[in-house]
Design an enzyme around this catalytic site. Structure first.
Site, PDB file in Angstrom:
ATOM      1  N   HIS A  16       0.851  -1.194   0.000  1.00  0.00           N
ATOM      2  CA  HIS A  16       0.000   0.000   0.000  1.00  0.00           C
ATOM      3  C   HIS A  16       0.884   1.240   0.000  1.00  0.00           C
ATOM      4  O   HIS A  16       2.106   1.151   0.137  1.00  0.00           O
ATOM      5  CB  HIS A  16      -0.985   0.001   1.176  1.00  0.00           C
ATOM      6  CG  HIS A  16      -0.365   0.213   2.523  1.00  0.00           C
ATOM      7  ND1 HIS A  16      -1.019   0.800   3.572  1.00  0.00           N
ATOM      8  CD2 HIS A  16       0.867  -0.077   3.008  1.00  0.00           C
ATOM      9  CE1 HIS A  16      -0.243   0.846   4.637  1.00  0.00           C
ATOM     10  NE2 HIS A  16       0.909   0.316   4.318  1.00  0.00           N
ATOM     11  N   CYS A  25       5.920   6.059   4.763  1.00  0.00           N
ATOM     12  CA  CYS A  25       4.779   5.283   4.259  1.00  0.00           C
ATOM     13  C   CYS A  25       4.042   5.946   3.098  1.00  0.00           C
ATOM     14  O   CYS A  25       3.073   5.400   2.575  1.00  0.00           O
ATOM     15  CB  CYS A  25       3.807   4.961   5.390  1.00  0.00           C
ATOM     16  SG  CYS A  25       4.512   3.813   6.597  1.00  0.00           S
ATOM     17  N   HIS A  29       4.953   0.323  -0.335  1.00  0.00           N
ATOM     18  CA  HIS A  29       5.673  -0.651   0.487  1.00  0.00           C
ATOM     19  C   HIS A  29       4.688  -1.728   0.916  1.00  0.00           C
ATOM     20  O   HIS A  29       3.499  -1.633   0.646  1.00  0.00           O
ATOM     21  CB  HIS A  29       6.302   0.034   1.711  1.00  0.00           C
ATOM     22  CG  HIS A  29       5.292   0.597   2.656  1.00  0.00           C
ATOM     23  ND1 HIS A  29       4.559   1.734   2.378  1.00  0.00           N
ATOM     24  CD2 HIS A  29       4.861   0.150   3.853  1.00  0.00           C
ATOM     25  CE1 HIS A  29       3.733   1.974   3.379  1.00  0.00           C
ATOM     26  NE2 HIS A  29       3.895   1.018   4.299  1.00  0.00           N
ATOM     27  N   HIS A  31       3.522  -5.112   3.815  1.00  0.00           N
ATOM     28  CA  HIS A  31       3.547  -5.668   5.162  1.00  0.00           C
ATOM     29  C   HIS A  31       3.146  -7.134   5.115  1.00  0.00           C
ATOM     30  O   HIS A  31       2.380  -7.556   4.243  1.00  0.00           O
ATOM     31  CB  HIS A  31       2.562  -4.931   6.078  1.00  0.00           C
ATOM     32  CG  HIS A  31       2.876  -3.492   6.265  1.00  0.00           C
ATOM     33  ND1 HIS A  31       3.891  -3.048   7.086  1.00  0.00           N
ATOM     34  CD2 HIS A  31       2.303  -2.379   5.734  1.00  0.00           C
ATOM     35  CE1 HIS A  31       3.930  -1.730   7.052  1.00  0.00           C
ATOM     36  NE2 HIS A  31       2.984  -1.290   6.233  1.00  0.00           N
ATOM     37  N   HIS A  75      -0.953 -10.397  -1.652  1.00  0.00           N
ATOM     38  CA  HIS A  75      -0.101  -9.995  -2.776  1.00  0.00           C
ATOM     39  C   HIS A  75      -0.798  -8.994  -3.707  1.00  0.00           C
ATOM     40  O   HIS A  75      -0.574  -8.990  -4.916  1.00  0.00           O
ATOM     41  CB  HIS A  75       0.423 -11.210  -3.543  1.00  0.00           C
ATOM     42  CG  HIS A  75       1.492 -11.923  -2.767  1.00  0.00           C
ATOM     43  ND1 HIS A  75       1.200 -12.818  -1.779  1.00  0.00           N
ATOM     44  CD2 HIS A  75       2.835 -11.822  -2.820  1.00  0.00           C
ATOM     45  CE1 HIS A  75       2.330 -13.260  -1.255  1.00  0.00           C
ATOM     46  NE2 HIS A  75       3.347 -12.674  -1.868  1.00  0.00           N
ATOM     47  N   GLU A 136       0.236  -5.118  11.639  1.00  0.00           N
ATOM     48  CA  GLU A 136       0.933  -4.636  10.450  1.00  0.00           C
ATOM     49  C   GLU A 136       2.435  -4.921  10.528  1.00  0.00           C
ATOM     50  O   GLU A 136       3.063  -5.244   9.525  1.00  0.00           O
ATOM     51  CB  GLU A 136       0.686  -3.128  10.323  1.00  0.00           C
ATOM     52  CG  GLU A 136       1.291  -2.503   9.106  1.00  0.00           C
ATOM     53  CD  GLU A 136       0.947  -1.038   8.989  1.00  0.00           C
ATOM     54  OE1 GLU A 136      -0.180  -0.733   8.563  1.00  0.00           O
ATOM     55  OE2 GLU A 136       1.789  -0.194   9.333  1.00  0.00           O
TER      56      GLU A 136
END
Length: 149
Positions: A16, A25, A29, A31, A75, A136
């Site tokens: 995201h 952020c 990137h 998680h 994914h 997260e």
């Protein structure tokens, strides 16, 4: 009979970006999310029922969460469709990437609200969603409780 809470954990990888954010952020990137889903209900008390003694079969809960959350978000790249990230999303889609465009900033807080709505809609009437925990990172998570909403 007593109300019992049961919890199942799910894992998925999602990318995201947070448009307008003032830190790292803002960049795309990902998680390794852990989602704990806790439901509450009374165990079935019917010796003729194959699910006797269960609040809900863990397999049935797994099916709901996999179909609504894991299979869609794993994914994938989640972007707010009401930002300039839409151009990035269109390019990724052209390149056959799995992109989910949402109406919200894709923070853990907003994603967990979305997940709660999706899961609640699929649960049997006698089973209630009690809480969600979306982890997260190793040290950061958001929680949603039905009692707060």
């Amino acid at each position: 009979m007593s109300q019992i809470r049961i919890t199942k954990q799910f894992n998925f990888e999602t990318g995201h970006a947070l448009y307008g954010y003032d830190g790292k952020c803002k960049n795309v990137h990902g998680h390794s999310y852990k989602l704990n889903v806790t439901v509450i209900g009374k165990p079935i008390n019917d010796s003729k029922n194959v699910k006797n003694g269960m609040v809900i079969d863990f397999g049935d809960l797994k099916k709901i969460v996999k179909e609504e959350i894991v299979d869609k978000f794993d994914h994938a790249t989640v972007l707010n469709k009401n930002t300039p990230h839409l151009e990035l999303a269109e390019e990724l889609i052209k390149r056959e990437h799995n992109v989910i465009l949402v109406e919200y900033q894709p923070t853990s807080e907003q994603m967990i609200i979305d997940f709660a709505q999706k899961i609640k809609a699929r649960l049997p009437q006698e089973i209630k969603l009690h809480s969600l925990r979306l982890q997260e990172t190793e040290t950061s998570f958001a929680e949603w409780f039905a009692s707060d909403n």
